[in-house]
Design a protein around this motif. Structure first.
Motif, short mmCIF file in Angstrom:
data_model
loop_
_atom_site.label_atom_id
_atom_site.label_comp_id
_atom_site.label_asym_id
_atom_site.label_seq_id
_atom_site.Cartn_x
_atom_site.Cartn_y
_atom_site.Cartn_z
N TRP A 43 0.45 2.08 3.46
CA TRP A 43 -0.69 2.97 3.59
C TRP A 43 -0.80 3.88 2.38
CZ3 TRP A 43 -5.15 4.26 5.66
CH2 TRP A 43 -5.57 5.59 5.67
N ASN A 44 0.31 4.46 1.97
CA ASN A 44 0.30 5.37 0.82
C ASN A 44 -0.06 4.65 -0.47
OD1 ASN A 44 1.01 7.65 2.34
ND2 ASN A 44 3.20 7.24 2.14
N ALA A 45 0.24 3.34 -0.53
CA ALA A 45 -0.08 2.56 -1.73
C ALA A 45 -1.49 2.00 -1.68
CB ALA A 45 0.93 1.42 -1.89
N GLY A 46 -2.25 2.34 -0.64
CA GLY A 46 -3.62 1.84 -0.54
C GLY A 46 -3.73 0.42 -0.03
N GLN A 47 -2.64 -0.11 0.53
CA GLN A 47 -2.63 -1.48 1.03
C GLN A 47 -2.87 -1.44 2.54
OE1 GLN A 47 1.24 -2.70 -0.35
NE2 GLN A 47 0.53 -3.07 -2.43
N THR A 48 -4.13 -1.19 2.91
CA THR A 48 -4.44 -0.94 4.31
C THR A 48 -4.23 -2.18 5.18
OG1 THR A 48 -6.76 -1.38 3.80
CG2 THR A 48 -6.07 0.91 3.83
N ALA A 49 -4.49 -3.37 4.63
CA ALA A 49 -4.30 -4.59 5.42
C ALA A 49 -2.85 -4.75 5.82
CB ALA A 49 -4.78 -5.81 4.64
N GLN A 50 -1.93 -4.48 4.89
CA GLN A 50 -0.51 -4.60 5.19
C GLN A 50 -0.06 -3.51 6.16
OE1 GLN A 50 -1.85 -4.80 2.20
NE2 GLN A 50 -1.31 -6.82 1.44
N ALA A 51 -0.59 -2.29 5.98
CA ALA A 51 -0.25 -1.21 6.91
C ALA A 51 -0.69 -1.56 8.33
CB ALA A 51 -0.90 0.09 6.45
N GLU A 52 -1.90 -2.08 8.45
CA GLU A 52 -2.41 -2.48 9.77
C GLU A 52 -1.56 -3.60 10.36
OE1 GLU A 52 -6.48 -4.23 11.90
OE2 GLU A 52 -6.50 -3.62 9.79
N HIS A 53 -1.15 -4.55 9.51
CA HIS A 53 -0.31 -5.66 9.99
C HIS A 53 0.96 -5.14 10.64
CE1 HIS A 53 2.05 -9.38 10.00
NE2 HIS A 53 2.99 -8.72 9.35
N TYR A 54 1.66 -4.22 9.97
CA TYR A 54 2.91 -3.71 10.53
C TYR A 54 2.66 -2.91 11.81
CZ TYR A 54 5.92 -5.24 6.73
OH TYR A 54 6.64 -6.01 5.85
#
Length: 648
Positions: free
Chosen positions: A18-29
């Motif tokens: 999330w902090n790195a702007g990788q919202t798809a990966q944050a949502e996945h976890y």
């Protein structure tokens, strides 16, 4: 054996993405956590933030409500839920959750702030002041705390106290456009028009898109009786917020003072505009111009007409007048990201890098590009030195963009004095790692290490104040893989020279692909040249049959990635290609390349010149008139025959 990830480990990974702007990966976890731990409040809270960032306010509220239904949850979650209800205009429900937040944690500054604003927006001003005074006491050096308190004091009519807090806030944050505008509004109420005007104008210098700023400016001019300037400011307000109630109210007020009713020229010109749009869609730019000119014969007219005229003129290469109109549109429509991006592209096309890079920052603010923007939580790098810290630089939308602008990473390293983490598309990973062996290069979606600031590749030229005369900056900055070179050397060894690599089409989803791409059959003039044409086209167009008599070898199915393409280009005697990523790869490899350009090319190729300042040695073949590829390819065939003869 892989160690199973713990709940806390998964949460940590979700937050880091999330902090790195990788919202798809944050949502996945988050969803993985909830699959194994239904109702887990921390995952639900972050999932709500992800939904909010994507503009899905209803889903965000639903996630946060579920997070706050757990037996124990942090006060911050209730405070964030309160703010989302405020944005939803459900003020009473927001107040309830804000009160819940401060009851759970009386020291939560954000909770008191949210409660104070929610009370203010409901007209509960005395209670609001008490909450915001608490915030100001807890954070005496916060400009926001002073500003919010001043807003409520102003509504209570306590203007002197409000002005004191506004001025304190402005001392703490002198470049805050909203503060300048709020002070302007207060001074307007107090009848101090000259002071109000100064703050209003400064607010709009700092933020030309500030709707409330234009509302204030119109009001100040109306109060001063300056109807001409009020009318000019109103045009800009209408461009920003045509449906805003204040826009319509100010227009009615101005009309009353002028004693007239303004005609809706947009409606009157509707049929002509439809015809002009149809002509533009067909590429009949001169026809569209002929339809539009009479509507603007007085030098004035609706902005919609000017917009269409700018497209018609640019399509014909009349860039000086195009720029004049586009700048006028941006002046009148400062919040229109499409107008700003159009201006940026024309400025860069004409070599005005100073203004061009500045306007190019708006490329991710348009409706179709906004979802592509990367929402990084760390600050954006502004070009400052930051020794001992880490700078994350990430790539752009297209492969060509990355291949062209990756050259600036070394300069970013020198200027920032920071550790660099470079984030690129996985298909470019190997190329980037060879180019920057001393930096950490990761693939898009891979979790970066902790970083202190971030920047997109294509923002670097503005930070470096790049001018055309400084190009190419760096040459030969990419290199082919040795093992791939050996493979392709063996594969091509029995083919007679010269080897001419050929690419005839770009990515079909590109907005201007119909102007830049060709059919392989259109290369028939090149069949007269004694050469081996290496077909390296990818995608559906790779199956197109070559023209009769052309000596071709199709390599398309054998090319796995950019490393294969790079190796082929390193071995080929020449690349002939339309404007697509192989052109930039060849340029970055410092290999011979002839680039085919439409009459009005992409901005990076500038106008008229037959070489490229970005890639020394590259030759540009431009259409002499719109859509005239026949003449262009005949010229390529003649020069290719001469070039081939010289190699014999």
């Amino acid at each position: 054996m892989t160690t199973p990830i713990t709940l806390q480990g998964a949460l940590n990974l979700a937050w880091q993405h999330w902090n790195a702007g990788q919202t798809a990966q944050a949502e996945h976890y988050c969803r993985q956590i909830l699959a194994h731990h239904p109702g887990q409040p921390d995952a639900l809270h972050l999932l709500g933030l992800v939904a909010h960032a994507a503009g899905d306010l209803d889903n965000a509220i639903a996630c946060l409500r579920d997070a706050c239904s757990a037996p124990q949850f942090p006060a911050l979650y209730a405070s964030n839920l309160a703010e989302m209800y405020r944005q939803k205009k459900a003020l009473a429900e927001g107040e309830r959750w804000a009160r819940k937040a401060v009851s759970l944690d009386p020291s939560l500054v954000g909770g008191w702030n949210n409660l104070g604003i929610l009370l203010q927006e409901q007209g509960k001003l005395v209670e609001s002041v008490l909450c915001l005074e608490k915030v100001q006491a807890l954070t005496p050096d916060s400009a926001q705390a002073h500003g919010n308190l001043a807003n409520t004091l102003r509504r209570l009519g306590r203007l002197d106290e409000a002005l004191t807090h506004y001025q304190r806030a402005l001392t703490l944050s002198p470049q805050d456009a909203v503060l300048h505008n709020n002070i302007a509004g207060l001074l307007l109420e107090a009848g101090k028009l000259q002071e109000a005007l100064a703050h209003s104008q400064q607010a709009l210098r700092l933020n030309p898109k500030l709707i409330e700023g234009w509302i204030n400016l119109v009001s100040i001019y109306l109060a001063a009786g300056n109807l001409d300037l009020a009318s000019q400011a109103l045009v800009r307000l209408q461009g920003l917020a045509p449906l805003h109630p204040a826009t319509q109210q100010k227009q009615a007020q101005l009309q009353t003072l002028q004693g007239q009713t303004l005609e809706s020229t947009d409606t009157a010109h509707g049929p002509v505009l439809e015809q002009a749009e149809h002509s533009l869609h067909q590429g009949k730019y001169a026809d569209a111009e002929a339809l539009l000119r009479p509507l603007l014969s007085s030098g004035k007219g609706p902005l919609a007409v000017w917009k269409l005229l700018s497209v018609a003129l640019r399509g014909q290469g009349q860039l000086e007048e195009t720029l004049h109109i586009q700048q006028m549109l941006v002046d009148h429509l400062p919040g229109d990201a499409v107008s700003r991006f159009d201006l940026a592209e024309t400025l860069l096309l004409t070599g005005d890098f100073d203004r061009g890079w500045r306007e190019y920052r708006h490329r991710y603010e348009m409706e179709h590009t906004r979802p592509l923007a990367r929402r990084v939580q760390a600050p954006r790098w502004s070009g400052q030195a930051m020794p001992g810290k880490t700078l994350l630089i990430f790539d752009e939308q297209g492969f060509g963009d990355t291949l062209q602008f990756i050259r600036f990473v070394h300069q970013a390293k020198r200027q920032s004095q920071a550790r660099i983490v470079l984030d690129v598309h996985p298909l470019l990973l190997a190329l980037a790692r060879r180019a920057f062996p001393d930096e950490q290069v990761i693939g898009r979606g891979e979790l970066p290490p902790a970083f202190d600031a971030h920047c997109e590749l294509m923002d670097l030229p503005e930070l470096f104040s790049l001018q055309p005369a400084e190009l190419p900056v760096e040459t030969g900055y990419l290199h082919a893989d040795i093992e791939r070179l050996a493979h392709w050397q063996e594969r091509l060894a029995r083919l007679p020279h010269p080897w001419v690599a050929l690419v005839w089409a770009g990515r079909p989803t590109h907005i201007n692909d119909h102007r830049r791409s060709l059919h392989l059959q259109q290369f028939a003039p090149l069949a007269r040249v004694n050469a081996t044409f290496l077909l390296i086209q990818k995608g559906d167009t790779a199956t197109q049959a070559p023209p009769p008599g052309m000596n071709t070898v199709s390599l398309s199915d054998e090319i796995r990635d950019f490393d294969d393409t790079a190796a082929i280009l390193a071995l080929a005697d020449l690349l002939i290609s339309v404007d697509s990523s192989p052109v930039h790869l060849a340029g970055a490899l410092q290999r011979p390349c002839w680039t085919l350009l439409p009459f009005i090319p992409d901005w990076r190729w500038l106008m008229t010149r037959e070489d490229s300042p970005w890639y020394p040695g590259m030759k540009l073949f431009r259409q002499p008139t719109r859509d005239d590829w026949e003449t262009t390819l005949e010229r390529v065939a003649r020069e290719l025959a001469d070039w081939s003869a010289e190699l014999q």
